[in-house]
Write a protein that holds these residues in place. Structure first.
Motif, mmCIF file in Angstrom:
data_model
loop_
_atom_site.group_PDB
_atom_site.id
_atom_site.type_symbol
_atom_site.label_atom_id
_atom_site.label_comp_id
_atom_site.label_asym_id
_atom_site.label_seq_id
_atom_site.Cartn_x
_atom_site.Cartn_y
_atom_site.Cartn_z
ATOM 1 N N VAL A 102 0.842 -1.204 0.000
ATOM 2 C CA VAL A 102 0.000 0.000 0.000
ATOM 3 C C VAL A 102 0.875 1.252 0.000
ATOM 4 C CG1 VAL A 102 -1.648 1.342 1.373
ATOM 5 C CG2 VAL A 102 -1.975 -1.128 1.088
ATOM 6 N N GLY A 103 1.909 1.247 0.846
ATOM 7 C CA GLY A 103 2.806 2.399 0.920
ATOM 8 C C GLY A 103 3.529 2.640 -0.400
ATOM 9 N N ARG A 104 3.826 1.563 -1.126
ATOM 10 C CA ARG A 104 4.553 1.698 -2.380
ATOM 11 C C ARG A 104 3.658 2.049 -3.568
ATOM 12 N NH1 ARG A 104 6.506 -2.489 -4.417
ATOM 13 N NH2 ARG A 104 6.108 -4.044 -2.808
ATOM 14 N N HIS A 105 2.348 2.019 -3.385
ATOM 15 C CA HIS A 105 1.420 2.340 -4.485
ATOM 16 C C HIS A 105 0.398 3.365 -4.032
ATOM 17 C CE1 HIS A 105 2.974 -1.695 -5.433
ATOM 18 N NE2 HIS A 105 2.799 -1.379 -6.688
ATOM 19 N N ASP A 106 0.856 4.320 -3.252
ATOM 20 C CA ASP A 106 -0.057 5.222 -2.532
ATOM 21 C C ASP A 106 -1.167 5.847 -3.378
ATOM 22 O OD1 ASP A 106 1.743 6.937 -3.837
ATOM 23 O OD2 ASP A 106 2.951 7.159 -2.031
ATOM 24 N N ALA A 107 -0.798 6.733 -4.302
ATOM 25 C CA ALA A 107 -1.836 7.474 -5.033
ATOM 26 C C ALA A 107 -2.687 6.541 -5.897
ATOM 27 C CB ALA A 107 -1.199 8.557 -5.906
ATOM 28 N N GLY A 108 -2.038 5.569 -6.519
ATOM 29 C CA GLY A 108 -2.765 4.640 -7.378
ATOM 30 C C GLY A 108 -3.741 3.794 -6.581
ATOM 31 N N PHE A 109 -3.285 3.349 -5.410
ATOM 32 C CA PHE A 109 -4.129 2.539 -4.534
ATOM 33 C C PHE A 109 -5.362 3.341 -4.111
ATOM 34 C CE2 PHE A 109 -5.360 0.843 -0.401
ATOM 35 C CZ PHE A 109 -5.343 -0.525 -0.620
ATOM 36 N N SER A 110 -5.147 4.583 -3.715
ATOM 37 C CA SER A 110 -6.270 5.426 -3.289
ATOM 38 C C SER A 110 -7.242 5.681 -4.437
ATOM 39 C CB SER A 110 -5.775 6.773 -2.758
ATOM 40 O OG SER A 110 -4.937 6.581 -1.657
ATOM 41 N N LEU A 168 -6.655 3.321 3.278
ATOM 42 C CA LEU A 168 -6.881 4.604 2.609
ATOM 43 C C LEU A 168 -6.693 5.759 3.591
ATOM 44 C CD1 LEU A 168 -9.986 3.768 0.400
ATOM 45 C CD2 LEU A 168 -7.654 4.235 -0.372
ATOM 46 N N ILE A 169 -7.233 5.602 4.796
ATOM 47 C CA ILE A 169 -7.096 6.664 5.802
ATOM 48 C C ILE A 169 -5.618 6.813 6.177
ATOM 49 C CG2 ILE A 169 -7.754 7.389 8.132
ATOM 50 C CD1 ILE A 169 -10.299 5.614 7.753
ATOM 51 N N TRP A 170 -4.960 5.677 6.300
ATOM 52 C CA TRP A 170 -3.537 5.658 6.671
ATOM 53 C C TRP A 170 -2.707 6.444 5.643
ATOM 54 C CZ3 TRP A 170 0.564 2.147 4.705
ATOM 55 C CH2 TRP A 170 1.674 2.092 5.532
ATOM 56 N N GLU A 175 0.693 7.968 6.566
ATOM 57 C CA GLU A 175 1.100 6.678 7.128
ATOM 58 C C GLU A 175 1.218 6.722 8.651
ATOM 59 O OE1 GLU A 175 4.098 4.699 4.782
ATOM 60 O OE2 GLU A 175 3.150 5.322 2.913
ATOM 61 N N GLN A 176 0.243 7.358 9.263
ATOM 62 C CA GLN A 176 0.097 7.330 10.719
ATOM 63 C C GLN A 176 -1.171 6.552 11.072
ATOM 64 O OE1 GLN A 176 2.049 8.226 13.230
ATOM 65 N NE2 GLN A 176 3.575 8.661 11.653
ATOM 66 N N PRO A 177 -1.185 5.736 12.115
ATOM 67 C CA PRO A 177 -0.055 5.344 12.955
ATOM 68 C C PRO A 177 0.966 4.522 12.173
ATOM 69 C CG PRO A 177 -1.939 3.921 13.372
ATOM 70 C CD PRO A 177 -2.407 4.996 12.448
ATOM 71 N N PRO A 178 2.194 4.345 12.760
ATOM 72 C CA PRO A 178 3.221 3.540 12.090
ATOM 73 C C PRO A 178 2.676 2.163 11.702
ATOM 74 C CG PRO A 178 4.106 4.556 14.075
ATOM 75 C CD PRO A 178 2.643 4.852 14.070
ATOM 76 N N ALA A 179 3.227 1.616 10.609
ATOM 77 C CA ALA A 179 2.692 0.374 10.032
ATOM 78 C C ALA A 179 2.581 -0.751 11.057
ATOM 79 C CB ALA A 179 3.560 -0.056 8.848
ATOM 80 N N ASP A 180 3.562 -0.896 11.953
ATOM 81 C CA ASP A 180 3.487 -2.047 12.868
ATOM 82 C C ASP A 180 2.370 -1.868 13.895
ATOM 83 O OD1 ASP A 180 4.891 0.020 13.995
ATOM 84 O OD2 ASP A 180 6.327 -1.246 15.052
ATOM 85 N N GLU A 181 2.122 -0.612 14.259
ATOM 86 C CA GLU A 181 1.017 -0.357 15.192
ATOM 87 C C GLU A 181 -0.327 -0.625 14.504
ATOM 88 O OE1 GLU A 181 -0.864 3.339 17.582
ATOM 89 O OE2 GLU A 181 1.305 3.483 17.245
ATOM 90 N N LEU A 182 -0.454 -0.127 13.271
ATOM 91 C CA LEU A 182 -1.690 -0.361 12.520
ATOM 92 C C LEU A 182 -1.924 -1.861 12.337
ATOM 93 C CD1 LEU A 182 -4.119 0.591 10.882
ATOM 94 C CD2 LEU A 182 -2.611 0.882 8.898
ATOM 95 N N ARG A 183 -0.850 -2.569 12.014
ATOM 96 C CA ARG A 183 -0.944 -4.021 11.806
ATOM 97 C C ARG A 183 -1.484 -4.724 13.057
ATOM 98 N NH1 ARG A 183 4.653 -6.089 12.502
ATOM 99 N NH2 ARG A 183 3.965 -5.649 14.621
ATOM 100 N N ASP A 184 -0.918 -4.405 14.230
ATOM 101 C CA ASP A 184 -1.386 -5.052 15.465
ATOM 102 C C ASP A 184 -2.840 -4.688 15.763
ATOM 103 O OD1 ASP A 184 1.042 -6.221 15.766
ATOM 104 O OD2 ASP A 184 1.808 -4.745 17.201
ATOM 105 N N TRP A 185 -3.183 -3.455 15.479
ATOM 106 C CA TRP A 185 -4.550 -2.970 15.696
ATOM 107 C C TRP A 185 -5.529 -3.774 14.819
ATOM 108 C CZ3 TRP A 185 -5.870 2.861 14.337
ATOM 109 C CH2 TRP A 185 -7.122 3.206 14.848
ATOM 110 N N LEU A 186 -5.135 -3.979 13.565
ATOM 111 C CA LEU A 186 -6.002 -4.722 12.635
ATOM 112 C C LEU A 186 -6.121 -6.194 13.055
ATOM 113 C CD1 LEU A 186 -4.782 -3.160 9.251
ATOM 114 C CD2 LEU A 186 -6.935 -2.692 10.463
ATOM 115 N N VAL A 187 -5.032 -6.775 13.533
ATOM 116 C CA VAL A 187 -5.094 -8.161 14.016
ATOM 117 C C VAL A 187 -6.043 -8.232 15.225
ATOM 118 C CG1 VAL A 187 -3.776 -10.037 15.089
ATOM 119 C CG2 VAL A 187 -2.815 -8.805 13.132
ATOM 120 N N ASP A 188 -5.917 -7.291 16.141
ATOM 121 C CA ASP A 188 -6.801 -7.280 17.315
ATOM 122 C C ASP A 188 -8.265 -7.111 16.902
ATOM 123 O OD1 ASP A 188 -4.614 -7.574 18.901
ATOM 124 O OD2 ASP A 188 -4.610 -5.536 19.711
ATOM 125 N N GLN A 189 -8.509 -6.280 15.893
ATOM 126 C CA GLN A 189 -9.887 -6.109 15.417
ATOM 127 C C GLN A 189 -10.414 -7.408 14.815
ATOM 128 O OE1 GLN A 189 -11.002 -2.841 13.012
ATOM 129 N NE2 GLN A 189 -9.963 -1.314 14.269
#
Lengths: 216, 216
Positions: A102-110, A168-170, A175-189
């Motif tokens: 996602v970070g490497r394809h930012d504008a296109g992904f959005s 998309l929000i990230w 790219e806030q919160p940092p990717a590893d924080e977002l990742r853990d948050w998504l796993v918890d969800q």
């Protein structure tokens, strides 16, 4: 000294096609499709505009779809994760790769996911849906559920959509919160929504009692 | 007996416009935009095709956007809920109205949100985004949070997207599970994802400890 012959004479048809596609993909990754012209692609690949048309007679639309297909393949690889070890770290690793993508394809992904783009067609929508379906299939397979019922399927598909929204929000928020924080948050969800579904679905309840309970 | 003059002579400009729009909306609600023609709209309204063009010179695209705007207004009304009583029943009532709306606009709702339609433009996307933003604002206002931080905003927006995904799947599966069961499930998911966010965000933690804890 005679100038070197243009580099493109030396490439095979397949190599040339890949090179044009790569140039297109890197342009479509960081700009909205509206802001990418065939001239840009030709320039980025160091070739002439007619050459681009020779390989992609459908012009920008065809290049966009080819680039999208190539990005979709890359995403499929993000989901490749061996069926070994505890489940949640597997999910976390797949999410790490996904967020890097996602970070490497930012504008296109959005642009792609936000819709309303001039290059959006039922074909581009089908490619995106194919990626979503593949993501869901990977999850069922890692959960060890060959035949997911409607409640479990709805839960997994809702979570996948929520992950897209988060991505998309990230991007929107640098790219806030940092990717590893977002990742853990998504796993918890993921665990939380499965747990909610477990209260109303026997199949999901067994999953949560079994595979997931050991880990959380 | 002389035949009565055609009914359309008796309507004011505003009334006629509303009548055409209503006919268009009911067609766009149950068919994909590709399957609705201006002739269909004219026939449903009992008028001639040129008359439809007189009111909507932009043809189908203009009619579609006007119908979408009118549907968006209706959705805004779904979110209107007095700021009285416990929070979760308020959310449940808004979801009831929303699911009724979704059921009454099945094919149009799916076509709109699934993208890739010929009538999709940056304007139609903006209308849909406006509805999403309004939904989020209503939630912040009911939660009593005038200034939601990034974690809370991301959570609410992810949940709204997940609700949209659930609605599409629900339509796809002949409105199963029943609307009241889906509504309770979505409310429980809302509480669950807020609780997950509470573990990493002080503002959300206070919400969950305060307003929501009393109810769940």
């Amino acid at each position: 000294m005679t100038p070197a012959a243009p580099a493109y004479r030396r490439l095979s048809v397949e190599e040339r096609r890949s090179q044009l596609l790569e140039a297109a993909l890197s342009l479509f990754a960081h700009r909205v499709p509206e802001d990418v012209s065939l001239d840009d692609v030709a320039e980025a690949a160091g070739v002439s505009r007619p050459l681009v048309y020779r390989y992609f007679p459908g012009g920008k639309q065809q290049l966009y779809e080819a680039a999208l297909r190539s990005a979709a393949e890359e995403l499929h690889h993000c989901f490749d994760e061996p069926h070994d070890g505890p489940l949640l770290p597997r999910l976390a690793r797949a999410l790490d790769r996904y967020l890097t993508f996602v970070g490497r394809h930012d504008a296109g992904f959005s642009a792609l996911l936000q819709g309303g783009s001039v290059v959006e067609t039922s074909r581009t929508t089908a490619i995106v849906d194919g990626v979503r379906r593949a993501a869901a299939e990977h999850i069922y397979s890692h959960l060890g559920v060959p035949d997911p019922g409607p409640r479990l399927r709805m839960t997994v598909r809702m979570w996948i959509t929520a992950v897209e929204a988060a991505s998309l929000i990230w991007l929107d928020e640098d790219e806030q919160p940092p990717a590893d924080e977002l990742r853990d948050w998504l796993v918890d969800q993921f665990v939380a929504v499965l747990t909610v579904t477990a209260a109303r679905d026997a199949q999901t309840a067994e999953l949560v009692r079994g595979a997931l309970a050991a880990e959380t």
